[in-house]
Design a protein around this motif. Structure first.
Motif, PDB file in Angstrom:
ATOM      1  N   ALA A 177       0.834  -1.204   0.000  1.00  0.00           N
ATOM      2  CA  ALA A 177       0.000   0.000   0.000  1.00  0.00           C
ATOM      3  C   ALA A 177       0.867   1.253   0.000  1.00  0.00           C
ATOM      4  N   MET A 178       1.948   1.223   0.762  1.00  0.00           N
ATOM      5  CA  MET A 178       2.863   2.362   0.796  1.00  0.00           C
ATOM      6  C   MET A 178       3.507   2.573  -0.562  1.00  0.00           C
ATOM      7  N   ARG A 179       3.888   1.488  -1.221  1.00  0.00           N
ATOM      8  CA  ARG A 179       4.557   1.588  -2.520  1.00  0.00           C
ATOM      9  C   ARG A 179       3.649   2.196  -3.576  1.00  0.00           C
ATOM     10  N   TYR A 180       2.358   2.034  -3.436  1.00  0.00           N
ATOM     11  CA  TYR A 180       1.415   2.562  -4.425  1.00  0.00           C
ATOM     12  C   TYR A 180       0.651   3.783  -3.908  1.00  0.00           C
ATOM     13  N   SER A 181       1.170   4.407  -2.852  1.00  0.00           N
ATOM     14  CA  SER A 181       0.457   5.524  -2.226  1.00  0.00           C
ATOM     15  C   SER A 181       0.590   6.830  -2.991  1.00  0.00           C
ATOM     16  N   GLY A 182       1.600   6.946  -3.854  1.00  0.00           N
ATOM     17  CA  GLY A 182       1.906   8.214  -4.494  1.00  0.00           C
ATOM     18  C   GLY A 182       2.950   9.001  -3.722  1.00  0.00           C
ATOM     19  N   PHE A 183       2.958   8.865  -2.410  1.00  0.00           N
ATOM     20  CA  PHE A 183       4.017   9.447  -1.585  1.00  0.00           C
ATOM     21  C   PHE A 183       5.319   8.701  -1.864  1.00  0.00           C
ATOM     22  N   MET A 184       5.192   7.379  -2.015  1.00  0.00           N
ATOM     23  CA  MET A 184       6.268   6.514  -2.485  1.00  0.00           C
ATOM     24  C   MET A 184       5.787   5.892  -3.786  1.00  0.00           C
ATOM     25  N   LEU A 185       6.732   5.432  -4.637  1.00  0.00           N
ATOM     26  CA  LEU A 185       6.371   4.826  -5.913  1.00  0.00           C
ATOM     27  C   LEU A 185       6.740   3.341  -5.922  1.00  0.00           C
ATOM     28  N   PRO A 186       6.160   2.559  -6.843  1.00  0.00           N
ATOM     29  CA  PRO A 186       6.332   1.094  -6.821  1.00  0.00           C
ATOM     30  C   PRO A 186       7.743   0.588  -7.088  1.00  0.00           C
ATOM     31  N   GLY A 187       8.679   1.455  -7.432  1.00  0.00           N
ATOM     32  CA  GLY A 187      10.033   0.986  -7.729  1.00  0.00           C
ATOM     33  C   GLY A 187      10.735   0.343  -6.552  1.00  0.00           C
ATOM     34  N   ALA A 188      10.321   0.668  -5.338  1.00  0.00           N
ATOM     35  CA  ALA A 188      10.945   0.076  -4.149  1.00  0.00           C
ATOM     36  C   ALA A 188      10.470  -1.354  -3.958  1.00  0.00           C
ATOM     37  N   ALA A 189      11.367  -2.224  -3.513  1.00  0.00           N
ATOM     38  CA  ALA A 189      11.009  -3.621  -3.256  1.00  0.00           C
ATOM     39  C   ALA A 189      10.153  -3.709  -2.004  1.00  0.00           C
ATOM     40  N   THR A 190       9.133  -4.566  -2.049  1.00  0.00           N
ATOM     41  CA  THR A 190       8.212  -4.701  -0.921  1.00  0.00           C
ATOM     42  C   THR A 190       8.948  -5.061   0.370  1.00  0.00           C
ATOM     43  N   ALA A 191       9.888  -5.991   0.295  1.00  0.00           N
ATOM     44  CA  ALA A 191      10.616  -6.415   1.492  1.00  0.00           C
ATOM     45  C   ALA A 191      11.434  -5.264   2.073  1.00  0.00           C
ATOM     46  N   ASP A 192      12.035  -4.435   1.214  1.00  0.00           N
ATOM     47  CA  ASP A 192      12.816  -3.302   1.699  1.00  0.00           C
ATOM     48  C   ASP A 192      11.917  -2.273   2.385  1.00  0.00           C
ATOM     49  N   VAL A 193      10.752  -2.023   1.804  1.00  0.00           N
ATOM     50  CA  VAL A 193       9.817  -1.066   2.391  1.00  0.00           C
ATOM     51  C   VAL A 193       9.342  -1.556   3.758  1.00  0.00           C
ATOM     52  N   ALA A 194       9.023  -2.833   3.850  1.00  0.00           N
ATOM     53  CA  ALA A 194       8.563  -3.395   5.118  1.00  0.00           C
ATOM     54  C   ALA A 194       9.656  -3.286   6.186  1.00  0.00           C
ATOM     55  N   ALA A 195      10.895  -3.580   5.826  1.00  0.00           N
ATOM     56  CA  ALA A 195      11.994  -3.504   6.787  1.00  0.00           C
ATOM     57  C   ALA A 195      12.191  -2.078   7.292  1.00  0.00           C
ATOM     58  N   ALA A 196      12.066  -1.099   6.399  1.00  0.00           N
ATOM     59  CA  ALA A 196      12.232   0.296   6.809  1.00  0.00           C
ATOM     60  C   ALA A 196      11.056   0.771   7.651  1.00  0.00           C
ATOM     61  N   LEU A 197       9.843   0.425   7.245  1.00  0.00           N
ATOM     62  CA  LEU A 197       8.662   0.857   7.989  1.00  0.00           C
ATOM     63  C   LEU A 197       8.634   0.290   9.399  1.00  0.00           C
ATOM     64  N   ARG A 198       9.104  -0.917   9.551  1.00  0.00           N
ATOM     65  CA  ARG A 198       9.004  -1.608  10.844  1.00  0.00           C
ATOM     66  C   ARG A 198       9.642  -0.792  11.961  1.00  0.00           C
ATOM     67  N   ARG A 199      10.758  -0.147  11.671  1.00  0.00           N
ATOM     68  CA  ARG A 199      11.426   0.673  12.686  1.00  0.00           C
ATOM     69  C   ARG A 199      10.972   2.128  12.626  1.00  0.00           C
ATOM     70  N   PHE A 200      10.758   2.643  11.433  1.00  0.00           N
ATOM     71  CA  PHE A 200      10.460   4.064  11.278  1.00  0.00           C
ATOM     72  C   PHE A 200       9.155   4.455  11.966  1.00  0.00           C
ATOM     73  N   LEU A 201       8.155   3.604  11.908  1.00  0.00           N
ATOM     74  CA  LEU A 201       6.861   3.944  12.497  1.00  0.00           C
ATOM     75  C   LEU A 201       6.901   4.013  14.012  1.00  0.00           C
ATOM     76  N   ARG A 202       7.968   3.531  14.634  1.00  0.00           N
ATOM     77  CA  ARG A 202       8.058   3.504  16.090  1.00  0.00           C
ATOM     78  C   ARG A 202       8.555   4.817  16.686  1.00  0.00           C
ATOM     79  N   HIS A 203       8.804   5.805  15.889  1.00  0.00           N
ATOM     80  CA  HIS A 203       9.275   7.091  16.405  1.00  0.00           C
ATOM     81  C   HIS A 203       8.311   7.687  17.423  1.00  0.00           C
ATOM     82  N   ASP A 204       8.864   8.521  18.306  1.00  0.00           N
ATOM     83  CA  ASP A 204       8.067   9.457  19.094  1.00  0.00           C
ATOM     84  C   ASP A 204       7.792  10.631  18.148  1.00  0.00           C
ATOM     85  N   TRP A 205       6.581  10.723  17.641  1.00  0.00           N
ATOM     86  CA  TRP A 205       6.313  11.637  16.534  1.00  0.00           C
ATOM     87  C   TRP A 205       6.291  13.100  16.951  1.00  0.00           C
TER      88      TRP A 205
END
Length: 295
Positions: A177-205
């Protein structure tokens, strides 16, 4: 990749990280709150370089400073120097992504003896908020106030944002869903996006946005004083860093190579091979320039 702690100039404990690959050293000035997983090609032995980097103050294991105001551009540049010094590196190629472009260019301007080459990826050298929303057609005079108002609203809503994002499941569905959001584009590999999101979403926003707002008064920068080889990789569909601003800033440089790629702001994930190829070329250019200067 391994992590380690170091002490910044003001005494703040910073969590650094580095890859174990062989090759010339490259200092990576990261995008705000980003993690190594956002640069999948640089984590591989085939990258041809050894990467040094760190996590920003108050994120991913780095302490918040005792003085909460010590999160300015000056402090980020000092942290970059501390990372190099801790690794025993006197001079190397420096690259930056997103907000890290501001840090990398400031480092090259203030300490040219430490920077042999400069790669600027999907970022602007100054006026962080004024560089947003350009590709959406938002008129230049209102980009900065719109972006600042949005950031301040997000900071106010920080606990609510945490409550939502910390509960988002990270799997192939959400990564796709992130890869096709328009904020990000589909060129990124799904596994790479998942690995990055897993930690990034845990920020104190609330803190994350506070870090961004601390840079709001940094003006647009003139890069004319930078003389080392420079590579600029701009993203044509970048919502967060207007590619026109990136390319115009580089136009005054005597030894700049500029490419505009059909990616979003997440160029390191969507065009990883380009990152490695261009970095290799920049390292060669930097070595040639240093050899000429020494002869």
């Amino acid at each position: 990749m391994r992590e380690h702690d170091l002490i910044a100039a003001d005494g703040t404990r910073i969590r650094g990280w580095q890859t174990e690959s062989d090759g010339p050293v490259v200092l990576l000035c990261p995008g705000l709150g980003t993690i190594p997983e956002a640069w999948p090609a640089l984590l591989l032995p085939s990258s041809g370089v050894r990467v040094l980097s760190w996590y920003h103050r108050g994120t991913m294991g780095s302490d918040r400073p005792a003085d909460p105001d010590r999160i300015t551009l000056d402090d980020h540049v000092a942290d970059a120097i501390a990372v190099m010094d801790a690794a025993g590196v006197a001079r190397c190629v420096v690259m930056g992504w997103s907000m890290g472009v501001m840090v990398a260019t400031e480092l090259a301007t203030r300490h040219p003896e430490r920077v042999s080459g400069l790669m600027l990826t999907a970022g602007v050298p100054g006026d962080l908020f004024g560089g947003m929303l350009g590709v959406l057609g938002v008129p230049a005079p209102v980009r900065r106030p719109v972006a600042l108002t949005t950031a301040r609203a997000l900071r106010f809503a920080g606990p609510l944002v945490d409550a939502v994002l910390h509960r988002v499941p990270v799997n192939r569905v959400t990564a796709t869903a992130m890869r096709y959001s328009g904020f990000m584009l589909p060129g990124a590999a799904t596994a790479d996006v998942a690995a990055a999101l897993r930690r990034f979403l845990r920020h104190d926003w609330r803190w994350y946005v506070t870090l961004a707002l601390a840079l709001a008064d940094v003006p647009d920068r003139d890069l004319a004083g930078i003389t080392c080889p420079v590579t600029v990789l701009a993203a044509r569909y970048d919502i967060l860093a207007d590619p026109r601003r990136s390319t115009v800033a580089a136009s005054v440089l005597p030894d700049a190579r500029v490419r505009v790629l059909p990616t979003s702001h997440f160029l390191p994930m969507e065009a990883p091979k380009v990152i490695v190829d261009e970095l290799g070329l920049l390292v060669e250019r930097a070595l040639t320039a240093d050899s000429r200067a020494a002869s």
